[in-house]
Design a protein around this motif. Structure first.
Motif, PDB file in Angstrom:
ATOM      1  N   LYS A 245       0.816  -1.211   0.000  1.00  0.00           N
ATOM      2  CA  LYS A 245       0.000   0.000   0.000  1.00  0.00           C
ATOM      3  C   LYS A 245       0.851   1.263   0.000  1.00  0.00           C
ATOM      4  CE  LYS A 245      -3.368   2.402   2.950  1.00  0.00           C
ATOM      5  NZ  LYS A 245      -4.174   2.296   4.184  1.00  0.00           N
ATOM      6  N   TYR A 246       1.901   1.269   0.798  1.00  0.00           N
ATOM      7  CA  TYR A 246       2.722   2.473   0.941  1.00  0.00           C
ATOM      8  C   TYR A 246       3.977   2.456   0.060  1.00  0.00           C
ATOM      9  CZ  TYR A 246      -0.107   3.976   4.911  1.00  0.00           C
ATOM     10  OH  TYR A 246      -1.144   4.398   5.708  1.00  0.00           O
ATOM     11  N   GLY A 247       4.211   1.330  -0.607  1.00  0.00           N
ATOM     12  CA  GLY A 247       5.385   1.250  -1.465  1.00  0.00           C
ATOM     13  C   GLY A 247       6.678   1.246  -0.681  1.00  0.00           C
ATOM     14  N   THR A 248       6.665   0.633   0.499  1.00  0.00           N
ATOM     15  CA  THR A 248       7.862   0.570   1.339  1.00  0.00           C
ATOM     16  C   THR A 248       8.330  -0.879   1.470  1.00  0.00           C
ATOM     17  OG1 THR A 248       6.564   0.333   3.367  1.00  0.00           O
ATOM     18  CG2 THR A 248       7.153   2.575   2.675  1.00  0.00           C
ATOM     19  N   GLY A 249       9.546  -1.030   1.969  1.00  0.00           N
ATOM     20  CA  GLY A 249      10.090  -2.379   2.180  1.00  0.00           C
ATOM     21  C   GLY A 249      10.006  -2.801   3.618  1.00  0.00           C
ATOM     22  N   ALA A 250       9.170  -2.094   4.431  1.00  0.00           N
ATOM     23  CA  ALA A 250       9.078  -2.427   5.852  1.00  0.00           C
ATOM     24  C   ALA A 250       7.816  -1.818   6.447  1.00  0.00           C
ATOM     25  CB  ALA A 250      10.310  -1.906   6.596  1.00  0.00           C
ATOM     26  N   VAL A 251       7.423  -2.343   7.622  1.00  0.00           N
ATOM     27  CA  VAL A 251       6.315  -1.769   8.387  1.00  0.00           C
ATOM     28  C   VAL A 251       6.748  -1.639   9.841  1.00  0.00           C
ATOM     29  CG1 VAL A 251       4.451  -2.596   6.906  1.00  0.00           C
ATOM     30  CG2 VAL A 251       5.309  -4.058   8.746  1.00  0.00           C
ATOM     31  N   SER A 252       6.209  -0.637  10.491  1.00  0.00           N
ATOM     32  CA  SER A 252       6.452  -0.491  11.932  1.00  0.00           C
ATOM     33  C   SER A 252       5.473  -1.393  12.682  1.00  0.00           C
ATOM     34  CB  SER A 252       6.236   0.962  12.362  1.00  0.00           C
ATOM     35  OG  SER A 252       7.133   1.820  11.707  1.00  0.00           O
ATOM     36  N   VAL A 329      11.130   6.329   6.584  1.00  0.00           N
ATOM     37  CA  VAL A 329      12.059   6.897   5.608  1.00  0.00           C
ATOM     38  C   VAL A 329      12.684   5.743   4.838  1.00  0.00           C
ATOM     39  CG1 VAL A 329      14.052   8.371   5.204  1.00  0.00           C
ATOM     40  CG2 VAL A 329      12.581   8.789   7.182  1.00  0.00           C
ATOM     41  N   ASP A 330      12.431   5.703   3.554  1.00  0.00           N
ATOM     42  CA  ASP A 330      13.018   4.674   2.700  1.00  0.00           C
ATOM     43  C   ASP A 330      14.240   5.267   2.008  1.00  0.00           C
ATOM     44  OD1 ASP A 330      13.415   3.052   0.154  1.00  0.00           O
ATOM     45  OD2 ASP A 330      11.804   1.915   1.095  1.00  0.00           O
ATOM     46  N   VAL A 331      15.280   4.489   1.842  1.00  0.00           N
ATOM     47  CA  VAL A 331      16.490   5.002   1.192  1.00  0.00           C
ATOM     48  C   VAL A 331      16.182   5.551  -0.190  1.00  0.00           C
ATOM     49  CG1 VAL A 331      17.169   2.782   0.152  1.00  0.00           C
ATOM     50  CG2 VAL A 331      18.923   4.494   0.707  1.00  0.00           C
ATOM     51  N   GLN A 332      15.162   4.989  -0.855  1.00  0.00           N
ATOM     52  CA  GLN A 332      14.787   5.480  -2.187  1.00  0.00           C
ATOM     53  C   GLN A 332      14.215   6.894  -2.138  1.00  0.00           C
ATOM     54  OE1 GLN A 332      15.504   4.121  -5.137  1.00  0.00           O
ATOM     55  NE2 GLN A 332      16.612   2.560  -3.955  1.00  0.00           N
ATOM     56  N   ASP A 333      13.674   7.293  -0.979  1.00  0.00           N
ATOM     57  CA  ASP A 333      13.203   8.668  -0.837  1.00  0.00           C
ATOM     58  C   ASP A 333      14.339   9.660  -1.021  1.00  0.00           C
ATOM     59  OD1 ASP A 333      10.591   7.820  -0.233  1.00  0.00           O
ATOM     60  OD2 ASP A 333      11.052   7.653   1.906  1.00  0.00           O
ATOM     61  N   LEU A 334      15.503   9.305  -0.474  1.00  0.00           N
ATOM     62  CA  LEU A 334      16.667  10.179  -0.581  1.00  0.00           C
ATOM     63  C   LEU A 334      17.328  10.067  -1.949  1.00  0.00           C
ATOM     64  CD1 LEU A 334      18.256   9.874   2.963  1.00  0.00           C
ATOM     65  CD2 LEU A 334      16.301  11.209   2.180  1.00  0.00           C
TER      66      LEU A 334
END
Length: 340
Positions: A245-252, A329-334
């Motif tokens: 859903k969020y396009g991330t590689g992790a969830v809290s 914060v995903d590394v791809q954001d940076l």
């Protein structure tokens, strides 16, 4: 050195003169024909209102006809102080130049191919002497030597004439004009707008932007509303849904009070699939041995996030506020910001 645009394209003329420092425009009937202009007089009037100084052709078989044509053009509403009449070099042109200069009109003797033509134009009082460098070079002439000789002629005898470097084909021609000491250059827009391009400048600029962003932007500006979060009772399938859903590689992963309990990553998913097989799909977050996740406060600057990514070699950092997860914060954001 005066900077002129060489064009008859209304759109690029409008774009170019937004720069605010171009001194004038030079155009030709050939340019106008090429751009589909059929009413030359109307085009000239329009251009005269768009630019500080306009250079246009005044043609005729005799000096008297040339002068008459110049006066006819002025009668259209052109400003004598902002109009330069271009005349191809010849004995007739020299005579017409003198007649026009006696009436305080500005003249550009162009299509000059030798220093003798330039001398006659200067002797007649030409405001400009124009050498078509690119065209001459196409025909095997040493155009740069001619331009240099014209500049020296002006300096040696103190003629009140400016040497125009025209028919510019590439940025190197601009460098040539600067080195020779021309008083004027007229450049096509496609060349002019690229004169500032340089790979080293672009690299240096990007470094400045990169470091400025690192030192001024906060983590919260990158995180936004992206906060993939699940509870300890959530299943692995819930985690994959949130990551997708969020396009991330992790969830809290949070406890019942919303406090951060750990992090579940796509790497964890792959590892446990190898260990637990299909059983993993029925497992909850509480079944895993959660390690204390790496976090960063949303008020921290991005350089802190960069340092963590480089040191820990991870892909995600949980952003927190008052100890509670508020984003990821995903590394791809940076990478997208060209910071990493």
């Amino acid at each position: 050195m005066e900077l002129y645009l060489d064009s008859a394209d209304i759109n690029e003329i409008e774009e170019a003169f937004k720069l605010g420092f171009i001194d004038g425009l030079t155009t030709t009937p050939t340019f106008m024909h090429r751009h589909g202009i059929t009413d030359i007089d109307a085009a000239i009037v329009k251009l005269s209102k768009m630019v500080p100084v306009l250079m246009i052709e005044a043609l005729g078989d005799t000096a008297e006809e040339i002068v008459a044509e110049a006066k006819r053009l002025l009668s259209l509403g052109l400003d004598k102080k902002r109009t330069v009449f271009k005349i191809p070099a010849s004995l007739v042109a020299a005579k017409a130049c003198k007649m026009l200069r006696d009436e305080d009109m500005m003249v550009n003797i162009h299509l000059v191919y030798n220093v003798q033509q330039a001398y006659m134009a200067m002797a007649a009082g030409a405001s400009y002497v124009c050498v078509l460098v690119g065209r001459m070079q196409d025909q095997g002439y040493d155009a740069l030597k001619l331009v240099e000789d014209c500049v020296k002629l002006v300096e040696k005898y103190n003629y009140n004439t400016k040497i125009m470097f025209s028919s510019v084909r590439h940025p190197e021609h601009v460098k040539n004009a600067i080195e020779i000491g021309c008083q004027n250059i007229t450049i096509p827009w496609k060349i002019m707008k690229n004169l500032n391009n340089n790979n080293f400048t672009e690299i240096g600029t990007q470094q400045f932007v990169n470091h400025t962003r690192q030192m001024t932007m906060k983590v919260g500006e990158v995180v936004g509303s992206k906060n993939p979060t699940i509870g300890l009772n959530a299943k692995v399938t819930d985690a994959t849904v949130e990551m997708t859903k969020y396009g991330t590689g992790a969830v809290s992963v949070v406890d019942a009070q919303g406090n951060l309990a750990g992090i579940f990553t796509d790497g964890d998913l792959r590892r446990h699939m190898n260990i637990d097989g299909e059983k993993i799909w029925s497992m909850t977050m509480g079944d895993f041995d959660m390690k204390s996740p790496i976090t960063i406060d949303i008020e921290d600057k991005l350089h802190a996030a960069v340092a963590i990514f480089k040191e820990k070699q991870i892909d995600n950092i949980i952003a927190v506020s008052n100890g509670k997860p508020v984003g990821m914060v995903d590394v791809q954001d940076l990478v997208k910001l060209e910071i990493i």
